[in-house]
Design a protein around this motif. Structure first.
Motif, short mmCIF file in Angstrom:
data_model
loop_
_atom_site.label_atom_id
_atom_site.label_comp_id
_atom_site.label_asym_id
_atom_site.label_seq_id
_atom_site.Cartn_x
_atom_site.Cartn_y
_atom_site.Cartn_z
N THR A 283 -2.10 14.66 -0.20
CA THR A 283 -0.78 14.04 -0.12
C THR A 283 -0.87 12.52 -0.17
N ALA A 284 -1.89 11.98 0.49
CA ALA A 284 -2.00 10.52 0.58
C ALA A 284 -2.20 9.88 -0.78
N ARG A 285 -2.78 10.59 -1.74
CA ARG A 285 -3.05 9.97 -3.03
C ARG A 285 -1.78 9.60 -3.78
N PHE A 286 -0.63 10.18 -3.38
CA PHE A 286 0.63 9.84 -4.02
C PHE A 286 1.33 8.67 -3.31
N HIS A 287 0.72 8.17 -2.23
CA HIS A 287 1.33 7.07 -1.48
C HIS A 287 0.34 5.92 -1.27
N GLU A 288 -0.60 5.76 -2.16
CA GLU A 288 -1.65 4.77 -1.96
C GLU A 288 -1.08 3.36 -1.80
N GLN A 289 -0.29 2.92 -2.76
CA GLN A 289 0.26 1.57 -2.69
C GLN A 289 1.25 1.42 -1.55
#
Length: 1611
Positions: free
Chosen positions: A1198-1204
């Motif tokens: 999930t975190a990879r879609f909210h990196e920035q």
């Protein structure tokens, strides 16, 4: 011996040939051919065993080879009796020794015989490799060839699994492979033990730190369902059977009855050796190893574990040396024993260098250890259960082995008891070896009985090298202190020592330091007796001089006829002293007979020089020390001893004041000296006494210096002299050197004009003139006089281990002293270049010219010279290899660096930068140091860089890599004391945490700007930065910097002024108490600000923290989650916890007690503001966001879609954190400034001052609380959901939608909007009594009592190390206050409880509280809770424009309102440059100095005030008038400048406009906020002076005209 089975063996003692500066006499010995043929060894027979048996002889042949003759026996019989003839036969102990051999050697032989075929399951132990594996890859290779390879493969993948948040899934996927003999061979046991232990520990760590240990609003259950190992014990409970079962089985096979992971498992046995043939000085060096299986994969983990392994590996050859010592004791071979003891001493002296492989300097590259990441490893290494042995450095064998070797008998300290406990869990071979040297043929006992001074000196050197202040244990203690201090101030300190101490000012790193001190004293006690001082207090004192010597000769080293520089040769034969290049010699100098005569004549002691004298405490310790050094009873000191060994020059302020008091201020000369502007005064006690005796009445003189008594006043007047330290100028060629050379420059100075009568009188330094007296005064020197000396080894000024490394020596004048030993040691023995840059005044002062020419002619050195006052120059000719005379204009040493710029650049730059990675040494005065650094900077700028910033970076890296070493000396320099002092508030503003800002520290009343020194600090820049802006005198004392002349010299270079002392409050105890309390809070605010900047820098700038290659790293997410959770869950506990409560309690009580009208006075609701802020909707919104980040830590999918989004949120959050901390510091500085001003007020009494000060400080405290409220309002709008920033916005939106559907929150959005509060209903966010702006004293007391009641009961300190490690490893500690904050809170709570108990009578009188015991606490709260009958106007939570209730009318404005409205805290226009960075929003403040001015005066009635309340406007007006010299009047506040408007109304108008503005901004930033819009009174940026106008309510308005009644509080 070539050809033998074990490789090259030394024919002497069957030992490996030693390689080193002295080496072995047989190191080049070889015997050609096969060993079996040489000794006729039958085939099929073990060669080593055959040779051992071949060498065995009959016991009688060994013991009775020298039987006395019959006449001698007859003589013994006649003189001593028949019974004495029994001694002709050998003792049973000697018989056993010959029959069985030395116990330590036998343990070694057995281990070497059994170990290889059993996989070393009893523990690694061998003659050649000590406690380290002979082959580091053998066990790992055997494991890789077995089914257990799945464990080692997973260990290799673990850093990636941690970064992806998939540790538990990866472990659960492993197959179950048992750890029995059928699957895992013996040779793979150690690798299996290490890999499985680390897998179990990382699984336990991940299970505890799963994103719910911090801020969390959801219940998260593990989605991994695998079979667990619960039935196998607590250690593997909750751990999958795939690793738990084999770990349990492997531990049983290894003799560990309870499975546990040790420190040496993770470090020493988790290494790969880069080059096994690189054996000098030992194999397991930091630069020759790699960590085999890191769990987290970050640089800090790797550097820390490699550094710890290096520390243990450095003792590699100590095992053989100790066993050899025992063998020689058994054979009574003193010469051989001396050689082995010296060998052991050199090993121990080399070991502290291993500590420097761990650095806290961010520029140190592979050696850098981040304190925050270090604590993460500490949590990972926590014991698996409460019954497991702790993971402690005490498990490394050198500690326990050396304790046994030196005969330690006392283990009563905390660390001593833990050492005994951990010893029981060591491998069997290690325990057997320790027992063999502890219980059999103890070396210290034999040395003491032998009476051999050489052996006793060597043993004393071993004691100092291991447990001395400058030795292994002392260096270890300082290293731990620095690491724990930085980690502790970042809010993450966990200690193994005495956390929870009841000492009021104890902090975790100081407690641990004390624990180390207690253990060191236990180790020293058998040799130093019962120590009356701490080990660090011995540094720089006579205690370091433990040998006796005398001057043999003084010779010229140049052509100077005055012999300003001389080579002094001292006799050290038969002392057992050894030294290495770079070492220093400490000497206790004697005062000249002339100075002694002047003192004796003035005091009337010239005929009493041999009379014994009564000694005070320090002189008594010195007498005991003399007896110990001389091996005699404590001697009686005489008058002559005190005069010769006492401190007579220069004159210190303490000495002059003591003399002034004794003479009852009757000497005008003493008064003139005391009025001087520089200290110390350049004169001697004899000069002062000679001047004073002529002008002091004889009656006073005779009473002060009574020569008819025991003369005790003499030792009270004259302190003991401190030793002088000189660099050793020769390199020893023999095993036990007989002489030591010093190069001594005689210092000169002019006598103080007060005592010289305007004549120029030249005097000489005490130590330098004693060793190198003027040529005309040689007749006064008795060369046979015994001196006390000692050898010390500066760890930051030693030759490199690598002989191929080039070295450049920069010397100025007598700074050539240490380099003579360097070139003697390296010339002809090293491959690397030796380059000398020498700066002197003239050719006549060119030291050691003939010797240097010999080395130059032989091609062993390059020499470059600069003469500052002579044009007869010397030029080095590379082609001719000679020094050629040439006419050159006078120049300084910096010109040499510029001239040879290309070569200097290559030396300075590291190998990674394309340079040679050379070692640079600078020795000389401060001016030489500055000149050298200036020249090197110019050279780098001219040849390598385009800017000076890049130049400094290259130099910083060289210092961080410890390739740039300094030996800077300076004669005591008087410091001016007539310059303006620096207040605490100004010191606190220079913390260096923002770009281009300065770093100031205070030490013992002096302030230093150490910004430029930070990169050079040997311990790392972070250690200095962690003490920025505060008084760090205690740390300086604990680290023995106070007594270090080198530190003092460098500090004088950076001196900028004296710290403003605490004002004299004329016996006003209340103000004095508040001063101490506020100063302590200011220190806490500064330390918190500086400490958080360490992690902020990593969050903002470190790409390695957030990314592992191109993949997002969950390690960085977890770091931020833990960081922010601790801040939010505890509301910055160090600032808004018990310390602020204590401050508010005592301020409130002081104000109420001063006005004696608390029943009608109103106080700001500081604690209520904080509680409401932490429970506000903004705080809840922030909590939800941080909780979501916690879920990401174990869910990289999930975190990879909210990196920035995560990066943006983290960086914005930490900026707001810093903005809040900067604001709190600013407010604390305002309050501190008030203390500097309050006593200058023209007030009728201290009560009026106290009332004004307390009112003002309460106002500041309320603003602090409101800053926290504003902080949450700014943090709440931030979010990690920013799909427009991500690489794939559509997938980000879809992921969020899918998550909302799964957790059910999506359907909440479809609920009927009618669920929102109806119009007119009370806002649930606002409490029932929230409209009340102020509180009364009884409500404050109730709040404090509730806080004390809610506080956790402090439990006694855990008595064992394991329990503390278990506590440290708990996941809850992530969000709880750190050990440092908890300690601060506990002490504050104790002080509050004690304060309330001591002042309960006054509290009851000043409040509405009933007598104790009449009502319960709950009844009190119910009784005094505001009800609906109270006429209040409900307002939003933060819409306070002033501190008084809105229900008050304009006509009831109290006079105090006018005074408080005019109290402008700090003028922005005159004292600060508040600039906002558009990208960060942080404030950059530049405070030029001085106390912040207050607002302009307000007109007040001319009638004199009759009470404290009525007097406040007048006092505040005068308070505002005080300005620092040179300051302009600050701008008036808006409230004060509004014409025709009452001050109170003007303030409300100003605040209302700000509230309106903030409300509109809040509405734009958040939807749905109209129902409870925040109207903030705290603004930043362009808010003008609105914050300056914040006022206190009607404090004490009901007391007007009432008689004042006060009860003195008990503090």
């Amino acid at each position: 011996m070539s050809g033998s089975e074990g490789g090259g063996r030394c024919p002497m003692g069957n030992k490996e040939g030693r390689v080193g500066p002295r080496g072995c006499n047989f190191m080049n010995f070889e015997q050609q051919g096969d060993v079996r043929a040489a000794f006729d060894i039958p085939s099929g027979v073990d060669a080593n065993q055959y040779l051992r048996q071949r060498e065995r002889k009959a016991i009688n042949e060994l013991l009775y080879s020298n039987v006395p003759s019959m006449p001698s026996i007859k003589e013994i019989q006649v003189n001593q009796g028949v019974k004495s003839l029994d001694a002709l036969n050998a003792s049973e102990q000697d018989l056993l020794a010959v029959a069985l051999g030395a116990p330590a050697r036998q343990v070694l032989l057995r281990a070497e015989e059994v170990g290889p075929r059993t996989g070393w399951r009893d523990g690694y132990l061998s003659t050649e490799y000590g406690f380290t594996p002979p082959d580091a890859d053998a066990a790992a290779g055997a494991l890789a060839r077995s089914p257990g390879r799945v464990w080692s493969d997973l260990c290799e993948r673990m850093p990636g699994c941690v970064a992806r948040g998939r540790v538990r899934e990866s472990v659960a996927a492993l197959p179950v492979i048992e750890g029995t003999e059928d699957f895992i061979p013996d040779k793979a046991l150690w690798a299996a033990l290490v890999s499985l232990g680390m897998l179990c520990s990382i699984y336990r760590y991940e299970d505890k730190h799963n994103g719910t240990e911090g801020v969390n609003v959801t219940s998260k259950e593990s989605s991994t369902y695998v079979e667990m190992s619960d039935e196998l014990g607590d250690e593997v409970k909750g751990i999958p059977k795939s690793i738990g079962l084999p770990y349990y089985q492997i531990c049983k096979r290894m003799g560990r009855s309870i499975p546990h992971l040790t420190f040496f498992d993770q470090s020493s046995y988790n290494l790969k050796i880069r080059d096994p043939t690189s054996v000098y000085p030992y194999v397991g060096r930091f630069d020759n190893t790699d960590l085999r299986w890191p769990m987290f994969g970050d640089q800090s983990e790797i550097a820390f574990l490699k550094g710890c392994a290096d520390t243990s590996a450095s003792f590699q050859h100590g095992v053989d040396a100790i066993a050899s010592c025992q063998e020689h004791v058994m054979s009574r071979n003193n010469d051989a024993l001396l050689r082995e003891m010296i060998r052991l001493k050199e090993i121990l002296e080399r070991m502290p260098n291993a500590f420097h492989s761990i650095s806290m300097n961010p520029n140190s590259g592979d050696n850098y250890v981040s304190p925050a990441e270090w604590v993460r490893w500490a949590k990972f290494s926590a014991p698996l259960s409460k019954r497991c042995p702790a993971t402690s450095g005490l498990q490394f064998p050198p500690y326990l082995v050396m304790d046994a070797f030196l005969g330690r008998t006392k283990y009563e300290s905390f660390l001593g008891a833990e050492g005994v406990h951990l010893r029981a869990w060591l491998p069997s071979n290690w325990r057997a070896f320790i027992a063999s040297i502890e219980y059999h043929y103890r070396i210290p006992d034999y040395v003491q009985q032998s009476g051999d001074q050489r052996l006793m000196g060597a043993l004393d050197g071993i004691v100092e090298a291991y447990t001395g202040e400058r030795g292994f244990m002392g260096t270890h203690r300082y290293k731990v202190f620095g690491l724990l201090e930085v980690a502790g101030k970042t809010g993450r300190a966990e200690t193994n020592g005495n956390s929870g101490s009841s000492e009021a000012n104890a902090r975790p790193w100081e407690e641990t330091h004390q624990a180390f001190s207690e253990a060191m004293k236990e180790r020293l006690e058998p040799y130093r007796g019962n120590l009356h001082v701490e080990p660090h207090q011995m540094r720089g004192t006579f205690a370091e001089c433990r040998y006796k010597s005398r001057v043999l000769s003084r010779t010229f080293v140049d052509s100077d006829p005055d012999r300003s520089i001389a080579r002094v040769c001292l006799d050290i034969q038969e002392t057992g002293i050894t030294f290495q290049p770079g070492d220093r010699l400490a000497i206790m100098p004697h005062n000249s007979w002339m100075e002694c005569a002047k003192v004796a004549a003035a005091l009337g002691l010239d005929t009493m020089l041999d009379q014994t004298i009564h000694l005070e405490k320090c002189w008594s310790r010195f007498a005991e020390h003399l007896g110990s050094v001389s091996n005699i009873a404590t001697p009686q000191l005489t008058v002559k001893d005190v005069l010769r060994r006492g401190h007579l020059a220069p004159l210190t302020k303490e000495l002059v004041m003591k003399l002034h008091t004794m003479l009852r201020a009757s000497s005008n000369t003493l008064l003139q000296v005391l009025a001087t502007t520089e200290w110390p005064v350049r004169a001697s006690l004899g000069d002062l006494l000679q001047a004073a005796v002529a002008e002091t009445p004889s009656q006073i003189w005779d009473q002060a210096f009574d020569i008819n008594g025991n003369l005790s006043w003499l030792t009270e007047l004259i302190p003991i002299e401190v030793p002088r330290t000189y660099s050793i100028s020769n390199s020893p060629d023999e095993l036990l050197p007989s002489t030591v050379d010093l190069t001594v420059s005689r210092s000169e100075f002019n006598l103080c004009p007060i005592l010289s009568g305007n004549q120029t009188i030249i005097r000489h330094g005490v130590g330098s003139s004693f060793l190198n007296p003027p040529v005309s005064e040689n007749e006064f020197i008795a060369d046979d006089e015994e001196l006390l000396i000692g050898v010390s080894r500066p760890l930051s000024f030693q030759l490199p281990i690598d002989d191929a490394a080039p070295c450049a020596f920069f010397a100025g004048g007598s700074g050539i002293a240490p380099f003579r030993s360097f070139w003697q040691a390296r010339a002809g023995r090293s491959v690397g270049k030796n380059i000398l840059f020498l700066g002197v005044q003239s050719r006549e002062k060119f030291c050691y010219e003939s010797e240097l020419r010999e080395y130059v002619d032989a091609g062993l050195m390059e020499v470059y010279t600069a003469f500052s006052r002579d044009s007869r120059g010397l030029v080095y000719d590379r082609r001719r290899q000679d020094l050629v005379e040439k006419e050159i204009a006078p120049r300084y040493i910096d010109s040499l660096a510029v001239e040879q710029g290309a070569m200097v650049c290559d030396l300075v730059m590291s190998k990674k930068q394309g340079g040679l990675g050379g070692y640079m040494y600078v020795c000389g005065s401060l001016s030489v140091f500055d000149s050298v650094m200036s020249g090197i900077r110019k050279a780098i700028y001219n040849h390598r860089t385009a800017s000076m910033e890049s130049t400094d970076q290259i130099l910083d890296i060289a210092f961080a890599e410890r390739r740039f070493m300094l030996d800077v000396f300076m004669s005591p320099k008087p410091l001016p004391c007539n310059i303006p002092t620096i207040p605490l508030s100004q010191l606190a503003m220079h913390t260096g945490h923002t770009p281009n800002s300065r770093i100031h520290i205070a030490v013992h009343g002096s302030v230093y700007d150490v910004t430029d020194f930070c990169p050079m600090h040997p311990g790392g820049t972070n250690i200095i930065k962690s003490n920025a802006g505060v008084d760090c005198s205690k740390s300086f004392d604990l680290l023995a910097h106070t007594n270090n002349p080198e530190v003092s010299s460098l500090l004088n270079k950076y001196f900028i002024g004296h710290l403003t002392p605490k004002p004299d409050y004329h016996h006003c105890e209340e103000i004095s108490m508040l001063y101490d309390l506020w100063a302590d809070y200011l220190r806490t605010s500064v330390e918190t600000l500086v400490a958080h900047q360490f992690e902020v820098h990593e969050f903002m700038e470190s790409s390695k923290l957030w990314f592992q290659g191109s993949l997002f790293n969950m390690g960085g997410v977890r770091r931020f989650y833990h960081h922010q959770s601790r801040l939010l869950q505890n509301g910055f506990s160090a600032l808004f916890g018990a310390k602020l409560q204590e401050l508010f309690l005592k301020l409130s009580f002081t104000l109420a007690n001063a006005t004696s009208g608390a029943n009608s006075s109103r106080l700001p609701d500081v604690l209520g503001i904080i509680a409401r802020a932490k429970g506000s909707q903004d705080a809840m919104t922030t909590t939800n966001e941080i909780s979501q980040i916690g879920q990401f830590t174990c869910d990289s999918e999930t975190a990879r879609f909210h990196e920035q989004g995560i990066l943006t949120y983290a960086r914005a959050s930490v900026q707001l954190n810093m903005e809040l901390l900067e604001g709190i510091r600013e407010e604390a500085c305002r309050g501190m400034d008030a203390f500097d001003t309050v006593m200058s007020l023209d007030a009728p009494s201290d009560t009026h001052r106290l009332t004004a000060l307390s009112t003002f400080l309460l106002q500041v405290a309320e603003r602090m609380a409101m800053r926290l409220e504003s902080f949450y309002s700014k943090l709440a709008p931030l979010s990690v959901y920013h799909p427009e920033m991500e690489q794939n916005p559509a997938r980000t939106r879809w992921t969020l939608l899918r998550r909302k559907i799964r957790d059910g929150s999506f359907f909440v959005l479809t609920q009927d909007l009618g669920l929102l509060p109806q119009e007119g209903a009370r806002n649930p966010y606002m409490g029932q009594s929230y409209g009340q702006r102020n509180v009364e004293l009884d409500q404050v007391i109730s709040q404090i009592q509730a806080s004390i009641k809610r506080a956790p009961t402090p439990h006694p300190r855990n008595t064992d190390l394991t329990s503390q490690h278990i506590s440290r490893g708990q996941a809850a500690s992530t969000s709880q206050p750190s050990a440092y904050e908890s300690s601060q809170d506990q002490h504050a709570l104790k002080r509050m409880s004690s304060f309330m108990s001591s002042n309960m009578k006054a509290i009851r009188r000043l409040s509405k509280m009933p007598p104790q015991g009449s009502l319960s606490f709950e009844q009190l709260m119910n009784t005094y809770r505001p009800t609906g009958n109270v006429p209040t106007v409900p307002t939003p939570p933060s819409s306070r424009g002033s501190s008084r209730s809105r229900s008050s009318s304009q006509d009831n404005v109290n006079p105090i309102m006018a005074g408080m409205a005019a109290l402008n805290m700090r003028s922005q226009s005159q004292n600060q440059n508040h600039t906002r960075n558009p990208s960060s929003g942080s404030l950059n403040r530049h405070v030029p100095g001085g106390v912040r001015p207050l607002s302009p005066p307000i007109s007040t009635p001319n009638t004199p005030p009759l009470s404290a309340i009525a007097a406040l406007p007048s006092l505040f007006s005068k308070l505002n008038k005080r300005q620092k010299p040179g300051q302009q009047s600050p701008l008036p506040s808006p409230a004060a400048s509004a014409p025709g408007m009452p001050i109170g109304m003007g303030m409300r108008s100003s605040m209302a406009s700000m509230n309106s503005l903030n409300s509109r901004q809040s509405s734009r930033s958040r939807s749905g906020s109209n129902d409870h819009a925040r109207a903030r009174s705290l603004t930043t940026g362009n808010s003008g002076n609105g914050m300056r106008g914040f006022m206190l309510g009607q404090a004490g308005s009901g007391m007007r005209g009432r008689e004042e009644v006060r009860i003195a509080p008990t503090f």
